[in-house]
Design an enzyme around this catalytic site. Structure first.
Site, PDB file in Angstrom:
ATOM      1  CG  ASP A 154      -7.111   6.550  -1.764  1.00  0.00           C
ATOM      2  OD1 ASP A 154      -6.262   7.269  -2.307  1.00  0.00           O
ATOM      3  OD2 ASP A 154      -8.126   6.020  -2.510  1.00  0.00           O
ATOM      4  CG  HIS A 223      -2.040   1.591  -6.430  1.00  0.00           C
ATOM      5  ND1 HIS A 223      -2.461   1.961  -7.663  1.00  0.00           N
ATOM      6  CD2 HIS A 223      -2.387   2.715  -5.973  1.00  0.00           C
ATOM      7  CE1 HIS A 223      -3.169   2.945  -7.829  1.00  0.00           C
ATOM      8  NE2 HIS A 223      -2.931   3.615  -6.738  1.00  0.00           N
TER       9      HIS A 223
HETATM   10  C1  HEM Z   1      -1.400   5.924  -3.683  1.00  0.00           C
HETATM   11  C2  HEM Z   1      -5.805   3.498  -4.037  1.00  0.00           C
HETATM   12  C3  HEM Z   1      -6.318   4.748  -8.449  1.00  0.00           C
HETATM   13  C4  HEM Z   1      -2.450   7.280  -8.296  1.00  0.00           C
HETATM   14  C5  HEM Z   1      -2.625   5.201  -3.348  1.00  0.00           C
HETATM   15  C6  HEM Z   1      -2.792   4.659  -2.209  1.00  0.00           C
HETATM   16  C7  HEM Z   1      -4.060   3.863  -2.379  1.00  0.00           C
HETATM   17  C8  HEM Z   1      -4.796   4.191  -3.731  1.00  0.00           C
HETATM   18  C9  HEM Z   1      -4.707   3.035  -0.805  1.00  0.00           C
HETATM   19  C10 HEM Z   1      -1.838   4.518  -0.734  1.00  0.00           C
HETATM   20  C11 HEM Z   1      -1.978   5.771  -0.003  1.00  0.00           C
HETATM   21  C12 HEM Z   1      -1.874   7.133  -0.666  1.00  0.00           C
HETATM   22  O1  HEM Z   1      -0.693   7.671  -0.770  1.00  0.00           O
HETATM   23  O2  HEM Z   1      -2.943   7.615  -1.206  1.00  0.00           O
HETATM   24  C13 HEM Z   1      -6.335   3.612  -5.126  1.00  0.00           C
HETATM   25  C14 HEM Z   1      -7.578   3.080  -5.416  1.00  0.00           C
HETATM   26  C15 HEM Z   1      -7.668   3.350  -6.917  1.00  0.00           C
HETATM   27  C16 HEM Z   1      -6.593   4.025  -7.391  1.00  0.00           C
HETATM   28  C17 HEM Z   1      -8.564   2.119  -4.867  1.00  0.00           C
HETATM   29  C18 HEM Z   1      -8.821   2.757  -8.031  1.00  0.00           C
HETATM   30  C19 HEM Z   1      -9.217   1.649  -8.061  1.00  0.00           C
HETATM   31  C20 HEM Z   1      -5.216   5.595  -8.970  1.00  0.00           C
HETATM   32  C21 HEM Z   1      -5.074   6.073 -10.242  1.00  0.00           C
HETATM   33  C22 HEM Z   1      -3.698   6.750  -9.991  1.00  0.00           C
HETATM   34  C23 HEM Z   1      -3.554   6.608  -8.707  1.00  0.00           C
HETATM   35  C24 HEM Z   1      -5.708   5.687 -11.536  1.00  0.00           C
HETATM   36  C25 HEM Z   1      -3.334   7.578 -11.175  1.00  0.00           C
HETATM   37  C26 HEM Z   1      -3.457   7.597 -12.566  1.00  0.00           C
HETATM   38  C27 HEM Z   1      -1.774   7.131  -7.025  1.00  0.00           C
HETATM   39  C28 HEM Z   1      -0.696   8.020  -6.506  1.00  0.00           C
HETATM   40  C29 HEM Z   1      -0.238   7.388  -5.338  1.00  0.00           C
HETATM   41  C30 HEM Z   1      -1.460   6.475  -4.754  1.00  0.00           C
HETATM   42  C31 HEM Z   1       0.047   9.114  -7.281  1.00  0.00           C
HETATM   43  C32 HEM Z   1       0.652   7.920  -4.363  1.00  0.00           C
HETATM   44  C33 HEM Z   1       2.085   7.184  -4.677  1.00  0.00           C
HETATM   45  C34 HEM Z   1       3.035   7.627  -3.710  1.00  0.00           C
HETATM   46  O3  HEM Z   1       3.614   8.422  -3.689  1.00  0.00           O
HETATM   47  O4  HEM Z   1       3.482   6.710  -2.641  1.00  0.00           O
HETATM   48  N1  HEM Z   1      -3.999   4.834  -4.373  1.00  0.00           N
HETATM   49  N2  HEM Z   1      -5.898   4.516  -6.167  1.00  0.00           N
HETATM   50  N3  HEM Z   1      -4.225   5.796  -7.997  1.00  0.00           N
HETATM   51  N4  HEM Z   1      -2.339   6.227  -6.215  1.00  0.00           N
HETATM   52 FE1  HEM Z   1      -3.999   5.334  -6.333  1.00  0.00          FE
END
Ligand code: HEM
Length: 326
Positions: A154, A223
């Protein structure tokens, strides 16, 4: 974005850009009636408290960012509001909801050692005693090689360097608040039994990356794709996330504390709308079928310079107006 770097305009930010660390404490409090003065004293002392606890151990990168909630601004400062500061906007999707929960002050403490976060948090809360009501406290930790408790790495797509500064710090669009940043937090609880019952390939499609090797997948409804948002110029709009796993194996509680800093709250809000209300590619983010948002609050983290030279308390007339409106 092309705005000049806020540091050029002379406003030193709080340590919002500090590197990912292995420990964090998130404290969200509301300010009790009459607690404004004590709260201001702590805000003004924050940098010196951070130095006191962190000076002897620079390698531990201890930092504390303070964020102010929308309702608290007019109680604390006789100063124009940051243009993007408003209460967190709750969302009600067909399957899942993003709730709005109270919060006047956020303290985001980070270090490579939890004991340092703990010591600083203890001192801050001692000083705030009687002035605030605790709404939420979470101690987060780095899990394995920076994974969340769903088992995925993450934070990979976080912007770095100049791109991070430009994504996160206010510039010339609100000169009176240059160097500040908006921050949205949400505490998510996971149903890990249900998640772990899914085949790994299904989990990977939901997240949009491979689990073991952290490689990007081309999955429109994932996601990662739902959170890839473009600006009017077709450029990707980024936020800076510092999510932390937390939990209690004994109580069967497993979660992710989401925290996202951005130059304008609109970018994070668009991401949330995609996740909860859906897009043409997805009815909702399937991460939510296994993760429930139990809190949601928006804060504004002013620059360090702002904290060093706090504007005056609002006059009693202005405060009376705010209280009458309550
Ligand atoms: C990407 C987990 C909630 C925004 C990711 C990734 C994971 C992850 C594993 C892929 C690796 C990375 O680029 O970090 C989670 C979990 C969440 C959560 C477990 C809560 C249960 C959120 C929320 C937002 C968010 C609430 C925004 C309001 C993003 C963004 C990316 C991302 C902007 C990168 C997308 C990209 O450019 O590829 N998240 N996330 N995440 N997440 Fe989350």
């Amino acid at each position: 974005m092309t705005a000049e770097s806020p540091s050029v305009s002379g406003s030193q930010p709080q340590p919002v850009l500090s590197p990912l660390t292995s420990a964090a404490i998130f404290l969200v409090v509301t300010i009790a009636p009459g607690g404004e003065e004590k709260t201001r004293e702590v805000l003004a002392d924050l940098r010196s408290l951070e130095r006191a606890f962190g000076f002897g151990v620079p390698e531990a990168a201890l930092s504390c960012v303070a964020g102010i909630g929308s309702d608290a601004w007019d109680r604390l400062f006789d100063h124009p509001r940051p243009i993007g500061l408003h209460p967190f906007r709750p969302l009600k999707g067909s399957r899942h909801s993003a709730v709005a929960t109270p919060g006047d002050l956020l303290l985001h403490l980070r270090a490579t050692r939890l004991d340092l976060c703990f010591g600083l948090a203890t001192e801050i809360m001692n000083r705030l005693r009687g002035a605030v009501i605790l709404e939420d406290e979470v101690q987060g930790f780095k899990y394995l090689d920076a994974r969340d408790l769903l088992g995925f790495v993450d934070g990979t797509e976080n912007p770095v360097g100049t791109a991070a500064r430009e994504a996160v710090l206010i510039g010339e669009e609100d000169p009176g608040h240059a160097g500040g940043s908006y921050v949205i937090v949400q505490k998510y609880l996971h149903d890990l039994d249900a998640w772990n019952a899914l085949p790994v390939e299904a989990q990977e499609q939901i997240i949009g990356r491979t689990k073991a090797t952290n490689l990007e997948l081309d999955e429109a409804a994932s996601h990662a794709k739902l959170n890839t948002v473009l600006g009017p110029d077709g450029e990707e709009q980024k936020i800076l996330r510092d999510n932390m796993p937390f939990g209690s194996p004994g109580r069967g509680e497993f979660g992710t504390y989401f925290i996202g800093y951005a130059r304008t709250p609109e970018v994070t809000e668009r991401m949330l709308r995609h996740m909860f209300l859906g897009t043409p590619d997805a009815t909702h983010d399937r991460i939510l079928d296994f993760s429930t948002a139990v809190t949601g609050t928006l804060f504004y983290a002013p620059s360090a310079d702002f904290l060093d030279h706090l504007p005056a308390l609002p006059t009693s007339d202005a405060k009376a107006g705010v209280l009458a409106a309550d």
